[in-house]
Design a protein around this motif. Structure first.
Motif, PDB file in Angstrom:
ATOM      1  N   UNK A   6       0.863  -1.184   0.000  1.00 46.30           N
ATOM      2  CA  UNK A   6       0.000   0.000   0.000  1.00 46.30           C
ATOM      3  C   UNK A   6       0.899   1.233   0.000  1.00 46.30           C
ATOM      4  N   UNK A   7       0.525   2.245  -0.767  1.00 46.15           N
ATOM      5  CA  UNK A   7       1.361   3.451  -0.831  1.00 46.15           C
ATOM      6  C   UNK A   7       1.150   4.373   0.362  1.00 46.15           C
ATOM      7  N   UNK A   8       0.175   4.055   1.230  1.00 50.06           N
ATOM      8  CA  UNK A   8      -0.068   4.856   2.436  1.00 50.06           C
ATOM      9  C   UNK A   8       0.497   4.092   3.632  1.00 50.06           C
ATOM     10  N   UNK A   9       1.597   4.563   4.224  1.00 48.91           N
ATOM     11  CA  UNK A   9       2.251   3.840   5.322  1.00 48.91           C
ATOM     12  C   UNK A   9       1.325   3.533   6.489  1.00 48.91           C
ATOM     13  N   UNK A  10       0.403   4.480   6.819  1.00 47.20           N
ATOM     14  CA  UNK A  10      -0.486   4.245   7.965  1.00 47.20           C
ATOM     15  C   UNK A  10      -1.334   2.985   7.755  1.00 47.20           C
ATOM     16  N   UNK A  11      -1.781   2.772   6.517  1.00 47.31           N
ATOM     17  CA  UNK A  11      -2.577   1.572   6.220  1.00 47.31           C
ATOM     18  C   UNK A  11      -1.743   0.306   6.415  1.00 47.31           C
ATOM     19  N   UNK A  12      -0.503   0.369   5.936  1.00 45.13           N
ATOM     20  CA  UNK A  12       0.384  -0.791   6.055  1.00 45.13           C
ATOM     21  C   UNK A  12       0.646  -1.114   7.513  1.00 45.13           C
ATOM     22  N   UNK A  13       1.002  -0.096   8.302  1.00 45.27           N
ATOM     23  CA  UNK A  13       1.395  -0.330   9.695  1.00 45.27           C
ATOM     24  C   UNK A  13       0.229  -0.851  10.529  1.00 45.27           C
ATOM     25  N   UNK A  14      -0.970  -0.331  10.281  1.00 44.58           N
ATOM     26  CA  UNK A  14      -2.125  -0.783  11.069  1.00 44.58           C
ATOM     27  C   UNK A  14      -2.452  -2.253  10.781  1.00 44.58           C
ATOM     28  N   UNK A  15      -2.425  -2.635   9.497  1.00 48.59           N
ATOM     29  CA  UNK A  15      -2.693  -4.038   9.150  1.00 48.59           C
ATOM     30  C   UNK A  15      -1.581  -4.949   9.644  1.00 48.59           C
ATOM     31  N   UNK A  16      -0.359  -4.466   9.525  1.00 46.28           N
ATOM     32  CA  UNK A  16       0.798  -5.267   9.959  1.00 46.28           C
ATOM     33  C   UNK A  16       0.715  -5.562  11.445  1.00 46.28           C
ATOM     34  N   UNK A  17       0.328  -4.552  12.216  1.00 39.95           N
ATOM     35  CA  UNK A  17       0.231  -4.706  13.669  1.00 39.95           C
ATOM     36  C   UNK A  17      -0.814  -5.763  14.036  1.00 39.95           C
ATOM     37  N   UNK A  18      -1.960  -5.701  13.360  1.00 38.26           N
ATOM     38  CA  UNK A  18      -3.043  -6.660  13.643  1.00 38.26           C
ATOM     39  C   UNK A  18      -2.606  -8.082  13.306  1.00 38.26           C
ATOM     40  N   UNK A  20       0.472  -9.366  12.875  1.00 41.80           N
ATOM     41  CA  UNK A  20       1.569  -9.841  13.727  1.00 41.80           C
ATOM     42  C   UNK A  20       1.071 -10.195  15.123  1.00 41.80           C
ATOM     43  N   UNK A  21       0.084  -9.466  15.592  1.00 39.18           N
ATOM     44  CA  UNK A  21      -0.502  -9.766  16.903  1.00 39.18           C
ATOM     45  C   UNK A  21      -1.139 -11.155  16.916  1.00 39.18           C
ATOM     46  N   UNK A  22      -1.594 -11.618  15.767  1.00 39.62           N
ATOM     47  CA  UNK A  22      -2.213 -12.943  15.669  1.00 39.62           C
ATOM     48  C   UNK A  22      -1.240 -14.005  15.146  1.00 39.62           C
ATOM     49  N   UNK A  23       0.048 -13.691  15.196  1.00 40.63           N
ATOM     50  CA  UNK A  23       1.060 -14.707  14.928  1.00 40.63           C
ATOM     51  C   UNK A  23       1.524 -14.840  13.498  1.00 40.63           C
ATOM     52  N   UNK A  24       1.123 -13.942  12.616  1.00 37.29           N
ATOM     53  CA  UNK A  24       1.540 -14.022  11.219  1.00 37.29           C
ATOM     54  C   UNK A  24       2.819 -13.213  10.997  1.00 37.29           C
ATOM     55  N   UNK A  25       3.721 -13.786  10.185  1.00 39.04           N
ATOM     56  CA  UNK A  25       4.926 -13.048   9.776  1.00 39.04           C
ATOM     57  C   UNK A  25       4.556 -12.122   8.633  1.00 39.04           C
ATOM     58  N   UNK A  26       4.932 -10.840   8.746  1.00 35.23           N
ATOM     59  CA  UNK A  26       4.475  -9.840   7.787  1.00 35.23           C
ATOM     60  C   UNK A  26       5.644  -9.018   7.252  1.00 35.23           C
ATOM     61  N   UNK A  27       5.634  -8.800   5.951  1.00 37.70           N
ATOM     62  CA  UNK A  27       6.568  -7.903   5.289  1.00 37.70           C
ATOM     63  C   UNK A  27       5.759  -6.780   4.649  1.00 37.70           C
ATOM     64  N   UNK A  28       6.407  -5.698   4.236  1.00 40.05           N
ATOM     65  CA  UNK A  28       5.661  -4.572   3.689  1.00 40.05           C
ATOM     66  C   UNK A  28       6.370  -3.978   2.485  1.00 40.05           C
ATOM     67  N   UNK A  29       5.573  -3.354   1.614  1.00 42.58           N
ATOM     68  CA  UNK A  29       6.081  -2.615   0.455  1.00 42.58           C
ATOM     69  C   UNK A  29       5.166  -1.425   0.246  1.00 42.58           C
ATOM     70  N   UNK A  30       5.740  -0.284  -0.166  1.00 39.41           N
ATOM     71  CA  UNK A  30       4.972   0.951  -0.266  1.00 39.41           C
ATOM     72  C   UNK A  30       4.749   1.401  -1.709  1.00 39.41           C
ATOM     73  N   UNK A  31       5.029   0.489  -2.635  1.00 46.51           N
ATOM     74  CA  UNK A  31       4.755   0.760  -4.053  1.00 46.51           C
ATOM     75  C   UNK A  31       4.701  -0.563  -4.800  1.00 46.51           C
ATOM     76  N   UNK A  32       4.116  -0.509  -5.996  1.00 46.92           N
ATOM     77  CA  UNK A  32       4.069  -1.708  -6.819  1.00 46.92           C
ATOM     78  C   UNK A  32       5.453  -2.155  -7.232  1.00 46.92           C
ATOM     79  N   UNK A  33       6.333  -1.192  -7.529  1.00 49.76           N
ATOM     80  CA  UNK A  33       7.703  -1.523  -7.938  1.00 49.76           C
ATOM     81  C   UNK A  33       8.439  -2.262  -6.821  1.00 49.76           C
ATOM     82  N   UNK A  34       8.319  -1.726  -5.595  1.00 48.43           N
ATOM     83  CA  UNK A  34       8.994  -2.358  -4.455  1.00 48.43           C
ATOM     84  C   UNK A  34       8.435  -3.755  -4.198  1.00 48.43           C
TER      85      UNK A  34
END
Length: 266
Positions: A6-18, A20-34
């Motif tokens: 997601x290109x909006x960091x706040x969206x990424x961080x909020x989903x990532x937090x949820x 990871x709290x439930x035991x999932x390993x999460x990575x992030x990217x802030x653009x389609x290219x990345x």
């Protein structure tokens, strides 16, 4: 591992937090290219992909993912702020999406979908592992059967060279099995001549026949005799015959061997 794009960091961080709290390993990217660069170098079970991003949008990312052999089993969940545009939803499924969620994201629904896709992935992995194990067992069985076939072939060759053959007669069913070499030693044609107990008994002396047929379980006999084959040529043979009774069935098992003149005992 899950990749959130997601290109909006706040969206990424909020989903990532949820997640990871439930035991999932999460990575992030802030653009389609990345995201595409990461997918080329890492393996992801699931990509949570925003549709509307500057540059390479979510649909283009999904289309590229489908072309990566390494990512062919990666599931995609599209995120979109537009909940009414059915064309976007249809396009998402056409690009290989497993599911479609609108923003703002209901985390409970997202978790249910993520857990469902993970269970599907684990089930598919277990099935693949089982198929590989079955395939390995099948190959092992083929190797063992080939080895057994070779051993049987070597044994048959050895018996043929030693001029030894075996046969077995079931007294109850009156069925007789004889090895190919047994036919050869007795000058019989497997396609025309019958190998049976009468053939063996006919070559024995009357007293030997009576002794054999009246014998008890586990009794073993040895007979030496001259046998005249179909071509009239006499052979010196030895019969080793054993009587067995198992489960109420009586079987007469024999070995016939062509011997030299001095060893025949005649």
């Amino acid at each position: 591992m899950i990749l959130i794009v997601d290109d909006i960091p706040e969206n990424v961080f909020s989903l990532k937090k949820v997640l990871e709290h439930h035991g999932f390993a999460v990575d992030s990217a802030f653009s389609g290219e990345e995201a595409l660069k990461k997918i080329l170098t890492r393996s992801y079970i699931l990509v949570i992909l925003d549709v509307q991003m500057p540059g390479i949008d979510g649909f283009e990312v999904a289309e590229n993912i489908k072309g990566y052999k390494k990512a062919k089993d990666t599931a995609i969940i599209f995120l979109s702020a537009n909940s009414t545009d059915t064309n976007l939803i249809i396009q998402g499924y056409k690009q290989g999406a497993r599911d479609y969620i609108t923003k703002p994201v209901d985390t409970n629904i997202l978790l249910l979908k993520v857990k469902s896709l993970y269970e599907l992935y684990e089930s598919r992995q277990a099935t693949t592992k089982q198929q590989l194990e079955i395939s390995a067992l099948y190959e092992k069985e083929k190797e063992l059967n080939l080895l057994l076939s070779k051993k049987v072939e070597i044994l048959e060759d050895s018996l043929r060279l030693a001029k030894i053959a075996g046969w077995e007669h079931n007294v109850d069913t009156q069925q007789t099995y004889a090895s190919p070499e047994a036919y050869h030693l007795l000058d019989l044609n497997p396609e025309k001549d019958a190998f049976n107990l009468d053939l063996i008994l006919a070559s024995l002396k009357p007293e030997d026949r009576k002794r054999l047929m009246g014998s008890n379980d586990k009794a073993t006999f040895e007979f030496a005799l001259l046998y005249a084959g179909a071509n009239g040529q006499e052979k010196q043979l030895k019969y080793f015959i054993r009587v067995d009774e198992n489960d109420g069935q009586k079987k007469i098992k024999g070995v016939v061997q062509e011997v030299g003149l001095n060893s025949a005992g005649l």
